[in-house]
Design a protein around this motif. Sequence first.
Motif, PDB file in Angstrom:
ATOM      1  N   GLN A  87       0.845  -1.198   0.000  1.00 61.29           N
ATOM      2  CA  GLN A  87       0.000   0.000   0.000  1.00 61.29           C
ATOM      3  C   GLN A  87       0.882   1.250   0.000  1.00 61.29           C
ATOM      4  O   GLN A  87       1.365   1.688   1.042  1.00 61.29           O
ATOM      5  CB  GLN A  87      -0.914   0.007   1.232  1.00 61.29           C
ATOM      6  N   PRO A  88       1.100   1.842  -1.169  1.00 64.65           N
ATOM      7  CA  PRO A  88       1.906   3.074  -1.213  1.00 64.65           C
ATOM      8  C   PRO A  88       1.093   4.275  -0.752  1.00 64.65           C
ATOM      9  O   PRO A  88      -0.133   4.316  -0.883  1.00 64.65           O
ATOM     10  CB  PRO A  88       2.270   3.181  -2.697  1.00 64.65           C
ATOM     11  N   GLY A  97       5.847   6.491   1.093  1.00 63.04           N
ATOM     12  CA  GLY A  97       5.849   5.442   2.099  1.00 63.04           C
ATOM     13  C   GLY A  97       5.142   4.213   1.575  1.00 63.04           C
ATOM     14  O   GLY A  97       4.412   4.270   0.580  1.00 63.04           O
ATOM     15  N   ARG A  98       5.338   3.081   2.241  1.00 63.95           N
ATOM     16  CA  ARG A  98       4.680   1.834   1.847  1.00 63.95           C
ATOM     17  C   ARG A  98       4.331   1.015   3.077  1.00 63.95           C
ATOM     18  O   ARG A  98       5.221   0.663   3.866  1.00 63.95           O
ATOM     19  CB  ARG A  98       5.594   0.985   0.951  1.00 63.95           C
ATOM     20  N   ASN A  99       3.065   0.730   3.244  1.00 66.24           N
ATOM     21  CA  ASN A  99       2.651  -0.288   4.201  1.00 66.24           C
ATOM     22  C   ASN A  99       2.675  -1.641   3.512  1.00 66.24           C
ATOM     23  O   ASN A  99       2.367  -1.747   2.319  1.00 66.24           O
ATOM     24  CB  ASN A  99       1.233  -0.010   4.712  1.00 66.24           C
ATOM     25  N   ALA A 186       3.322  11.528  13.758  1.00 60.62           N
ATOM     26  CA  ALA A 186       3.334  10.187  14.347  1.00 60.62           C
ATOM     27  C   ALA A 186       2.390   9.274  13.575  1.00 60.62           C
ATOM     28  O   ALA A 186       1.359   9.701  13.057  1.00 60.62           O
ATOM     29  CB  ALA A 186       2.898  10.261  15.809  1.00 60.62           C
ATOM     30  N   ALA A 187       2.750   8.004  13.486  1.00 64.84           N
ATOM     31  CA  ALA A 187       1.862   6.941  13.008  1.00 64.84           C
ATOM     32  C   ALA A 187       1.258   7.232  11.639  1.00 64.84           C
ATOM     33  O   ALA A 187       0.091   6.931  11.374  1.00 64.84           O
ATOM     34  CB  ALA A 187       0.754   6.695  14.032  1.00 64.84           C
ATOM     35  N   GLU A 188       2.063   7.766  10.728  1.00 67.35           N
ATOM     36  CA  GLU A 188       1.519   8.128   9.417  1.00 67.35           C
ATOM     37  C   GLU A 188       1.051   6.901   8.633  1.00 67.35           C
ATOM     38  O   GLU A 188       0.030   6.946   7.937  1.00 67.35           O
ATOM     39  CB  GLU A 188       2.559   8.919   8.617  1.00 67.35           C
ATOM     40  N   GLY A 189       1.796   5.792   8.723  1.00 71.92           N
ATOM     41  CA  GLY A 189       1.404   4.590   7.990  1.00 71.92           C
ATOM     42  C   GLY A 189       0.091   4.015   8.469  1.00 71.92           C
ATOM     43  O   GLY A 189      -0.769   3.633   7.664  1.00 71.92           O
ATOM     44  N   SER A 190      -0.094   3.926   9.793  1.00 74.47           N
ATOM     45  CA  SER A 190      -1.342   3.358  10.310  1.00 74.47           C
ATOM     46  C   SER A 190      -2.513   4.303  10.080  1.00 74.47           C
ATOM     47  O   SER A 190      -3.645   3.856   9.837  1.00 74.47           O
ATOM     48  CB  SER A 190      -1.202   3.020  11.793  1.00 74.47           C
ATOM     49  N   GLU A 195      -7.572   5.020   7.243  1.00 75.32           N
ATOM     50  CA  GLU A 195      -8.383   5.875   6.374  1.00 75.32           C
ATOM     51  C   GLU A 195      -8.760   5.175   5.069  1.00 75.32           C
ATOM     52  O   GLU A 195      -9.776   5.522   4.446  1.00 75.32           O
ATOM     53  CB  GLU A 195      -7.631   7.175   6.069  1.00 75.32           C
ATOM     54  N   SER A 196      -7.970   4.187   4.663  1.00 74.10           N
ATOM     55  CA  SER A 196      -8.205   3.480   3.402  1.00 74.10           C
ATOM     56  C   SER A 196      -9.157   2.307   3.547  1.00 74.10           C
ATOM     57  O   SER A 196      -9.649   1.780   2.541  1.00 74.10           O
ATOM     58  CB  SER A 196      -6.872   2.967   2.831  1.00 74.10           C
TER      59      SER A 196
END
Length: 320
Positions: A87-88, A97-99, A186-190, A195-196
């Motif tokens: 998940q970019p 970033g990428r989850n 903080a916690a940008e990936g989560s 949100e997705s």
Amino acid sequence: MIGAREYSIELLLVLILGGAVAYFGYLGYGLAVSDPGATPFSGAQAMLYVEEQMNLGYRVAGTEAADAFQELVVPKLTSNFWNVVIQPFVISEGKQGRNIIATNRKEVDGTPVVIVGTHYDSRIFADFDSEPENRLLPAPGANSGASGPAILLELARTLKLEEIDYGICLIFFDASDNAGIQGWEAAEGSIHFVESLGTQEELARCATPQAAVIIDMVGSSDQLSYERGSNLAVVDTLRQAAVTADEIGWISEEPGPLYNGDHIPFLKISVPAVYLWDSAYPHRGTVADTAAALDAENLQRTGVVLKKWLEEGGLGYDPR
């Protein structure tokens, strides 16, 4: 007499040979049908995963080392029969970033879903270091950045997937560890992941989790704290799993301090979430956050409990 004796010896040899054939046949069958998921969780293997990550360098979000992390972990996940989604997303200052999301199910099938997550990025500056000259150096990120992914990778290798009748989402969050640094949150990936949910079809399998357990800095202590905003019902199920796994005391009796971790976005959408970490770890955000500060036995303890929790339906329902 001689003929009878020779016949007895021949019969004995035949019996021995037959027994040997049957024995090795049994061994061969065991090897053929043995399930890699039955392998016990190994803290030593988890430590090797930590070292592999450290060898990549500083895994700051948006860097080549962060790309190398993806190249390292995705084959490990897919080789253990997990379905992987990348998940970019755009993080602060326009960086990418990428989850990384691994699921044991491809399709939504109506069964419950749980999330176990961690961040894999390391902090861009060691700005918590006691020595001023170190504060502009990157933090190595062994405990805060590598220990959590090591646990998830070893869970991916050892979970008995064929016996788990509910959905598991193992999530490696990017861009989590730079809170307080200018241009970062903080916690940008989560945040992006939550949100997705419900809007990205590839994430549908993880869209309605019954619980989320987030781990961080789990290699430095034999007892973890739960952040005081964590869901207490889920904490209790984890504590029960620890008792069953003979790891009493794995979670502290009293909550740890407030912490803006990757569980917060889940709590904001009413998903019962828990954040587990070594709240007293002295080396986060310093140049001393190296593999030398970690112990394989601590990784083992956390992994064994989470494996027990996941395999035995620790949320209070019986997935079987």
